[in-house]
Design an enzyme around this catalytic site. Structure first.
Site, PDB file in Angstrom:
ATOM      1  N   GLU A  47      38.659  33.401  38.490  1.00  0.00           N
ATOM      2  CA  GLU A  47      39.384  34.675  38.385  1.00  0.00           C
ATOM      3  C   GLU A  47      38.780  35.645  39.415  1.00  0.00           C
ATOM      4  OE1 GLU A  47      37.940  37.038  35.061  1.00  0.00           O
ATOM      5  OE2 GLU A  47      39.964  37.736  34.599  1.00  0.00           O
ATOM      6  N   ASN A 110      46.002  41.281  37.263  1.00  0.00           N
ATOM      7  CA  ASN A 110      44.970  40.260  37.457  1.00  0.00           C
ATOM      8  C   ASN A 110      45.739  38.938  37.567  1.00  0.00           C
ATOM      9  OD1 ASN A 110      42.776  38.559  37.331  1.00  0.00           O
ATOM     10  ND2 ASN A 110      41.773  39.685  35.665  1.00  0.00           N
ATOM     11  N   LYS A 127      47.664  37.661  34.291  1.00  0.00           N
ATOM     12  CA  LYS A 127      46.867  37.570  33.054  1.00  0.00           C
ATOM     13  C   LYS A 127      47.531  38.316  31.893  1.00  0.00           C
ATOM     14  CE  LYS A 127      42.012  38.336  31.674  1.00  0.00           C
ATOM     15  NZ  LYS A 127      40.683  38.656  32.252  1.00  0.00           N
ATOM     16  N   GLU A 145      38.769  46.272  32.449  1.00  0.00           N
ATOM     17  CA  GLU A 145      39.975  45.581  32.933  1.00  0.00           C
ATOM     18  C   GLU A 145      41.248  46.324  32.554  1.00  0.00           C
ATOM     19  OE1 GLU A 145      40.750  41.345  33.131  1.00  0.00           O
ATOM     20  OE2 GLU A 145      38.769  41.058  32.267  1.00  0.00           O
ATOM     21  N   CYS A 171      40.634  33.714  32.330  1.00  0.00           N
ATOM     22  CA  CYS A 171      39.478  34.173  31.568  1.00  0.00           C
ATOM     23  C   CYS A 171      39.756  34.390  30.078  1.00  0.00           C
ATOM     24  CB  CYS A 171      38.884  35.420  32.214  1.00  0.00           C
ATOM     25  SG  CYS A 171      37.182  35.633  31.642  1.00  0.00           S
ATOM     26  N   ASN A 196      35.465  35.070  34.659  1.00  0.00           N
ATOM     27  CA  ASN A 196      34.225  35.828  34.927  1.00  0.00           C
ATOM     28  C   ASN A 196      33.754  36.269  33.556  1.00  0.00           C
ATOM     29  OD1 ASN A 196      33.997  37.201  38.028  1.00  0.00           O
ATOM     30  ND2 ASN A 196      36.038  36.489  37.444  1.00  0.00           N
TER      31      ASN A 196
END
Ligand code: CDT
Length: 307
Positions: A47, A110, A127, A145, A171, A196
């Site tokens: 990611e 993302n 994501k 995020e 993730c 991550n």
């Protein structure tokens, strides 16, 4: 005829905030070459593989934030990767920050792109499960995020790669059973996941010793319960003072880890995935068409009311 696809997880070690795209892309190309030299035909990168994991900071300067995103993929800086894919005849999935236009405004996602072995983009995933917060929260690890990314709006698309059905996830998605179930229902045979993951969370020090267990547990369960091959790829090591777990791995539809990274640095993990194992596992335990009861589940959840 037996079906196989040789998968690679191209784990990276830490990426410095000061690192430029050229330096990072060179590093990723090198990993792709290593994967191809080991016979892989489809690789997954982490990611946000083109930058440091910037959501660990509160950044207020919009131009500085934009510097962590791509407004096109590939672009001049990342084209060496798609060219390497074409030259080496290896596909790959790559996580990056995406700036896109949607409904008349600029949006940040993302994102993970899937590139074919001809160097062309086959599709993208954004994501779905975006963790953390918009503002730093007292007593919790800074993980912003939700400040920097909107939740994905593309669902869980599944793509055809050389006759194999491939889905993507990023993730935190890997912790949710819905991710694998949606991919399986979309026909996926392989799920490629980049991550991550901080080793230590301020909010849960008592769970620190379980971070790797909780990394592998959902990928193994997701693979097993949905009869998928899963390749999970970390950005690992001590990145800008924050330790990120490694543990990149390739998981079989049996739930077994077939191959796993040993380091928290740049490392390529390869496994020749037997795609016929998917059918074997379906026959043994998970004949979805025959035994799943979606109508009954819907009725029961409607009775239980909204969550
Ligand atoms: N990148 C990412 O999604 N990381 C999350 C950790 C969130 S900690 C607030 C993960 O699930 O690994």
């Amino acid at each position: 005829m037996a079906r196989h696809l040789t998968l690679a997880a191209c784990q990276t070690g830490p990426i410095a905030r000061s690192a430029g795209r050229r330096e990072i892309v060179d590093r990723l190309v090198h990993l792709l070459e290593e994967a191809a030299s080991q016979g892989a035909s489809l690789a997954v990168f982490p990611e946000l593989a083109l930058t440091t994991f910037f959501p660990r900071w509160l950044i207020e300067d919009e131009a500085e934030i934009d510097g962590f995103y791509e407004d096109a993929f590939p672009n001049a800086a990342t084209r060496p990767l798609t060219e390497a894919a074409r030259k080496l005849r290896i596909g790959f999935a790559l996580g990056y920050g995406e700036i896109a236009q949607g409904d008349g405004r600029r949006r940040r996602y993302n994102t993970m792109a899937l590139v074919g072995d001809d160097g062309e983009v086959l599709g993208r995933y954004r994501k779905m499960h975006v963790p953390g917060s918009e503002e730093p929260e007292e007593g919790t690890t800074v993980h912003l995020e939700r400040r920097y990314f909107e939740p994905g709006d593309l669902g869980f698309p599944v793509f055809d790669y050389r006759g194999t059905r491939v889905g993507l996830a990023l993730c935190n998605d890997r912790r949710w059973p819905e991710t694998y179930r949606m991919l399986m229902l979309g026909g996926a045979e392989v799920a490629l996941i980049g991550y991550n993951t901080p080793l230590l969370l301020d909010e849960a020090p008592a769970l620190a010793h379980l971070r790797m267990f909780h990394n592998h547990l959902p990928m193994q369960a997701g693979a097993y319960q949905n009869t998928l091959w899963v390749a999970g790829c970390a950005k690992a090591g001590l990145e800008e003072g924050q330790a990120l777990i490694g543990g990149s791995c390739i998981v079989a539809p049996t739930g077994e880890i077939a191959a796993q990274a040993m380091s928290v640095g740049d490392e390529v993990v390869v496994h020749r995935a037997d795609l016929d194992l998917i059918d074997t596992c379906r026959r043994v335990n998970f004949d979805f068409d025959r035994y799943r009861r979606p109508a009954a589940y819907r009725m029961i959840s409607e009775r239980a009311g909204p969550v």
